[in-house]
Design a protein around this motif. Sequence first.
Motif, mmCIF file in Angstrom:
data_model
loop_
_atom_site.group_PDB
_atom_site.id
_atom_site.type_symbol
_atom_site.label_atom_id
_atom_site.label_comp_id
_atom_site.label_asym_id
_atom_site.label_seq_id
_atom_site.Cartn_x
_atom_site.Cartn_y
_atom_site.Cartn_z
ATOM 1 N N ILE A 149 0.820 -1.216 0.000
ATOM 2 C CA ILE A 149 0.000 0.000 0.000
ATOM 3 C C ILE A 149 0.855 1.269 0.000
ATOM 4 O O ILE A 149 0.313 2.378 -0.063
ATOM 5 C CB ILE A 149 -0.959 0.024 1.209
ATOM 6 C CG1 ILE A 149 -0.188 0.090 2.532
ATOM 7 C CG2 ILE A 149 -1.886 -1.185 1.185
ATOM 8 C CD1 ILE A 149 -1.086 0.190 3.759
ATOM 9 N N GLY A 150 2.173 1.118 0.070
ATOM 10 C CA GLY A 150 3.058 2.271 -0.005
ATOM 11 C C GLY A 150 3.042 3.156 1.220
ATOM 12 O O GLY A 150 3.133 4.386 1.126
ATOM 13 N N GLU A 151 2.943 2.547 2.390
ATOM 14 C CA GLU A 151 2.936 3.285 3.657
ATOM 15 C C GLU A 151 4.201 2.972 4.441
ATOM 16 O O GLU A 151 4.753 1.874 4.341
ATOM 17 C CB GLU A 151 1.714 2.916 4.490
ATOM 18 C CG GLU A 151 0.388 3.389 3.920
ATOM 19 C CD GLU A 151 0.211 4.897 4.026
ATOM 20 O OE1 GLU A 151 0.854 5.504 4.921
ATOM 21 O OE2 GLU A 151 -0.553 5.466 3.229
ATOM 22 N N PRO A 152 4.689 3.942 5.232
ATOM 23 C CA PRO A 152 5.893 3.689 6.044
ATOM 24 C C PRO A 152 5.643 2.608 7.085
ATOM 25 O O PRO A 152 4.525 2.449 7.581
ATOM 26 C CB PRO A 152 6.165 5.053 6.699
ATOM 27 C CG PRO A 152 4.869 5.788 6.644
ATOM 28 C CD PRO A 152 4.178 5.323 5.407
ATOM 29 N N ALA A 153 6.684 1.875 7.413
ATOM 30 C CA ALA A 153 6.567 0.758 8.354
ATOM 31 C C ALA A 153 6.109 1.249 9.719
ATOM 32 O O ALA A 153 6.340 2.397 10.115
ATOM 33 C CB ALA A 153 7.902 0.037 8.469
ATOM 34 N N PHE A 154 5.447 0.351 10.445
ATOM 35 C CA PHE A 154 4.957 0.639 11.787
ATOM 36 C C PHE A 154 5.206 -0.595 12.638
ATOM 37 O O PHE A 154 5.057 -1.724 12.176
ATOM 38 C CB PHE A 154 3.462 0.970 11.746
ATOM 39 C CG PHE A 154 2.853 1.282 13.088
ATOM 40 C CD1 PHE A 154 2.937 2.563 13.620
ATOM 41 C CD2 PHE A 154 2.197 0.297 13.812
ATOM 42 C CE1 PHE A 154 2.369 2.846 14.856
ATOM 43 C CE2 PHE A 154 1.638 0.577 15.044
ATOM 44 C CZ PHE A 154 1.721 1.862 15.563
ATOM 45 N N ILE A 155 5.610 -0.382 13.895
ATOM 46 C CA ILE A 155 5.891 -1.505 14.792
ATOM 47 C C ILE A 155 4.581 -1.957 15.445
ATOM 48 O O ILE A 155 3.964 -1.218 16.210
ATOM 49 C CB ILE A 155 6.914 -1.112 15.872
ATOM 50 C CG1 ILE A 155 8.235 -0.703 15.208
ATOM 51 C CG2 ILE A 155 7.137 -2.281 16.833
ATOM 52 C CD1 ILE A 155 9.283 -0.223 16.177
ATOM 53 N N HIS A 156 4.176 -3.168 15.136
ATOM 54 C CA HIS A 156 2.928 -3.709 15.672
ATOM 55 C C HIS A 156 3.211 -4.627 16.859
ATOM 56 O O HIS A 156 4.287 -5.208 16.979
ATOM 57 C CB HIS A 156 2.182 -4.485 14.589
ATOM 58 C CG HIS A 156 1.558 -3.606 13.541
ATOM 59 N ND1 HIS A 156 0.276 -3.118 13.645
ATOM 60 C CD2 HIS A 156 2.062 -3.113 12.375
ATOM 61 C CE1 HIS A 156 -0.003 -2.380 12.583
ATOM 62 N NE2 HIS A 156 1.066 -2.352 11.800
ATOM 63 N N ASP A 157 2.219 -4.731 17.727
ATOM 64 C CA ASP A 157 2.304 -5.587 18.906
ATOM 65 C C ASP A 157 1.523 -6.867 18.616
ATOM 66 O O ASP A 157 0.293 -6.860 18.583
ATOM 67 C CB ASP A 157 1.712 -4.866 20.116
ATOM 68 C CG ASP A 157 1.855 -5.660 21.400
ATOM 69 O OD1 ASP A 157 2.306 -6.823 21.341
ATOM 70 O OD2 ASP A 157 1.498 -5.129 22.468
ATOM 71 N N PHE A 158 2.230 -7.956 18.422
ATOM 72 C CA PHE A 158 1.583 -9.225 18.098
ATOM 73 C C PHE A 158 1.245 -10.034 19.345
ATOM 74 O O PHE A 158 0.696 -11.132 19.228
ATOM 75 C CB PHE A 158 2.485 -10.045 17.169
ATOM 76 C CG PHE A 158 2.854 -9.316 15.904
ATOM 77 C CD1 PHE A 158 1.873 -8.878 15.031
ATOM 78 C CD2 PHE A 158 4.179 -9.049 15.606
ATOM 79 C CE1 PHE A 158 2.210 -8.193 13.864
ATOM 80 C CE2 PHE A 158 4.526 -8.376 14.437
ATOM 81 C CZ PHE A 158 3.538 -7.942 13.570
#
Length: 271
Positions: A200-209
């Motif tokens: 989608i061409g969005e900057p990376a984001f740190i997700h909580d899995f």
Amino acid sequence: MQRRIHFISGLPRSGSTLLSALLQQNPRFHAGMSSPVAGMFSTMLGELSERNEFSVFINDAQRQRVLRGLFANYYDGEVDAEVIFDTSRTWCTRLPALNTLFPDARIIACVRDTAWIVDSIERLIRGNAFQPSSIFNFQTGGTVYSRAEGIANGDGMLGYAYNALREAFFGEDTSNLMLLQYDTLVSNPARALAAVYDFIGEPAFIHDFEHVSFDDKGFDERAGTPGLHRVHARVGAIQRQSILPPDVFRRFENDSFWRDPQLNPRGVRIV
């Protein structure tokens, strides 16, 4: 729309709710379970057709403006996010229209082995033994065989979505389409989300899995299927034995056409 919009579609019980729950962790994103927009889109498209006695006054440019405005009017004032993900299994049947209305939009289709989809639905039904489900029009009879047949036919919960997915995958409007496999999402969520962000061409984001939250108990209870959109707090693959009779399981085990490279001449991205 002033904001970017993307679409989540694909097969039921294949991770779309989990994907939405994860995307919601990004404060710039809005995502949720299936929305009513696709249904309104289909109804409006019908009302703008030649069956309307005043259709002589409606041209394609007007149709496009009206349909594009549907999304803006539904989300504006209700959602503050910069990027919106609208979810419906119907979107796989609307790729030509979506590519025209929103050329920069991406469609993420969640997929899973259909035998395990049938198994998952059957587990829900057996786990709610005292609540007839809307999946089967609240009917109280039937067997695992009739239930499997019911969801697999062309109008069923699985059959419709499967045919819609094939329409999208084998059609000409695949440049904005990506298939996200359930097994990848639950076993390697970091890789899955990285692929989505790149797509989608969005900057990376740190997700909580480890702490995922999603709650729509009201909808599920009204549908007579508690747990239909339940998401486990921790993302991970769960190993289990199927509860389907072997012949029912075997009926569906070869349906994963997306795993055959020869059936993907247009190079649809598969994660």
